[in-house]
Design an enzyme around this catalytic site. Structure first.
Site: not given
Ligand code: NAD
Length: 251
Positions: A137, A141
């Site tokens: 990711h 995040k």
């Protein structure tokens, strides 16, 4: 035409902005409230007369938001991560106590490619000796591993347990920290790298062969068809539904 009245929680966030735009563009939906941190949720729900609320906020507030939605008689479509068995059970009980007409959808991933990757991985899991999950990711995040990776690992673990498959072999004696999180016996690794959006790989290994299932979400628009499907379906699905796969015919 009766339009479904939709409130968006976390409306100023990356996902929330996309959801507001998608709802505004849908002819059968009406965006009636954009709610973010500091707003009075209960009062805004009452004044906007929302039918369904979509929650893309932060793990620390999402459960409280859902309980407020149930108290207000509003169906919920939730993409925020951070849910565990206890918090899901509390929501189920609250839904029952509220009369059993309301629906809550918790979907760790609204992307079709991610839902399919997880489904294929669970189907393949019993045919391989080893399986591990890698999620990758963007570095903004806040939680790891991703809800999608946890959901995937749990589905794989269940498929293997149902088929009586033993744990993946692993002789590691030192450096357990480098082996990722053990989710029901399936190791999950989290990569955070600038330039990425949301990606997942499931590695399945046998002597002399490997199957890799990979999905890539390049843009948050890929989540919107799943979110809109959730909004349209949840009013007819009382109780708690976990996972978008239950709203799609994957047979
Ligand atoms: P973000 O940080 O960009 O947005 C979160 C928003 O929530 C912010 O605007 C913040 O101000 C707001 N917020 C905080 N507390 C609030 C409160 N009490 N009430 C209302 N709003 C509040 O995050 P994001 O990238 O949009 O992601 C949001 C969540 O969705 C994360 O948990 C992420 O992991 C998850 N996510 C899920 C999917 C999926 O398909 N299920 C896809 C992408 C992201």
């Amino acid at each position: 035409m009766h339009k479904i009245r939709v409130a968006v929680l976390g409306a100023a966030g990356r996902m929330g902005l996309n959801v507001c735009a998608a709802v505004e563009a849908a002819p059968d939906l009406k965006l009636v409230a954009r709610i973010d941190e500091g707003d009075d949720l209960a009062a805004t729900l009452a004044s906007s007369r929302a039918d369904v609320a979509v929650d893309f906020t932060v793990p620390s507030v999402t459960e409280a938001n859902v309980h407020t939605l149930i108290d207000a008689g509003v169906h919920a479509v939730v993409g925020t991560t951070g849910w565990d068995e206890e918090s899901r059970n509390r929501v189920s009980e609250h839904l029952g106590a509220a009369g059993g007409n309301l629906g809550v959808l918790l979907a760790p991933n609204f992307g079709l490619s991610a839902v399919l990757a997880m489904t294929f991985a669970a189907k393949a899991a019993r045919f391989f000796e080893s399986v591990e999950v890698i999620e990758l990711h963007h570095p903004d995040k806040v939680d790891a591993p991703s809800g999608t990776a946890m959901h995937t690992a749990q589905a794989i673990a269940k498929a293997r347990a149902d088929a009586g498959i033993p744990p993946s072999p692993d002789a590691t004696q030192t450096g357990q920290d480098a082996r990722g999180m053990n989710v029901d016996g399936v190791h999950v690794h989290a990569v955070r790298l600038r330039g990425l959006v949301a990606h997942e790989e499931i590695l399945l290994g046998n002597p002399g062969e490997q199957l890799t299932i990979r999905q890539d979400s390049f843009d948050r628009v890929s989540f919107m068809p799943g979110v809109l499907l959730g909004i349209r379906e949840i009013t007819a699905r009382p109780g708690l539904t976990v996972g978008l796969e239950h709203l799609i015919d994957l047979s």
